[in-house]
Design an enzyme around this catalytic site. Sequence first.
Site: not given
Length: 479
Positions: A234, A314, A386
Amino acid sequence: MASVPADPGAQRAPADVNALVPQVWPASARRDPAGRIEIAGLDAVSLAERFGTPLYVVDESEARSRARRTRLAFEAAARAAGTDVTVYYAGKAFLSGEVVRWVVDEGLAVDVCTGGELAVALAAGAEPARLGFHGNNKSLAEIARAVEVGVGALIIDSEVEIERVAGAAARAGRRQRVRLRVNSGVHASTHEFLATSHEDQKFGVPLERAVELGERIRAHDSLEFLGLHCHIGSQIFDAEGFAESAARLLAAHADLSAVEPLPELNLGGGFGIAYTAADTPQPIEEIADGIVAAVVAGCRERGIAVPRLAFEPGRSIVGPAGVTLYTVGTVKPVPIEGGARRYVSVDGGMSDNARTALYGAAYSARVANRVSDAAPALSRVVGKHCEAGDVVVDVEHLPADTAPGDLVAVAATGAYCWSLASNYNHVPRPPVVAVRDGEARVIVRGESIDDLLARDLGFEASTVATRTVATSTVEGNPA
């Protein structure tokens, strides 16, 4: 993939902290006369007031034009090689009913990888015959459903799936078209977690078993073997890795074709985009020409016909179409070696963009509600969670006068941000708004606190129905 600089000063300050780098932002993005970032004719301040923040904004025309341009690039390259091509939109990047309709309108097929993605594509009106179904661990129910609706291709990802798909097809009285996913051994230059075709990973079967397993597929009357499939990774910027992978796959393709014609070769997707000014992906036309030329050369060398081709982009279609808007809550200077860094905290974070925490992904950000004459200040855009790793943009230079209440826009967030979104710390997921020609509409509704409470069965119904102070009442997040 563009990596986050190890040295906090490694990314040079831009000459203009207000400028929008063209290759990073949608083509429609600009500053309006008031200095506000505008996308498809709509300014960020108005969008934030109407829909709230965080807010995913997707430029429909940008997504459509990228889909169309990609299809035309591969069609032209294939036509010059005397063959045909199918371009699938890889739905995992971002899938919604509207996005399915956009890419189908632009002539693309759709690639899904779960029963949920299949359901979205079908509900949006995609033709089953124009769907490909991926997945390294498809359930029996998912296989049966895919066969039942008549998906155009099921991608067999492991040896055991041959029997599973053949059995489902036989029980349904169908002849299911399939591809075999193969690891070519080519490891594209990218992040380790994004590499999906070297040997030590969960996808596909070894290249040395491709012929054996291909013949196993052919032994089932309920299966029609379309060809081999491979995906090398990718965020790839050129054709080099695809060319090498194709050369290796063609050896197995030629052996299988010598026994019986094998009509297709699917080389996957993974074409990269610019997340920062440092990223320079090749134009898709050059990538298409380079890959197809390598296939032609490999076929000529082996004396075989050029197969029909398929690709599955994509990110390169929807990624640059997306911009996420945030509101700044606090700005905190933090001393670091050689200077200071400003921590700009926004009202979202890793729940709406997990990629920086997952992959060390780099992004670009700009103040969106105004222009500034202040000097660039080394900044880190962080979220409200957090978690020390809750970083949205690790290294950026924002105006030194960036302050609470400012809007910050992060570019190139159309892919894998909404798809990976979570409710970490019980933060509702933001809405997705499509913009086009000066108009905006919600295409994925945002969540409210009540939505979160409604899924938790540990409360009385009266408690769930009670409104909370955190429940948004703007258009994108209904109360």
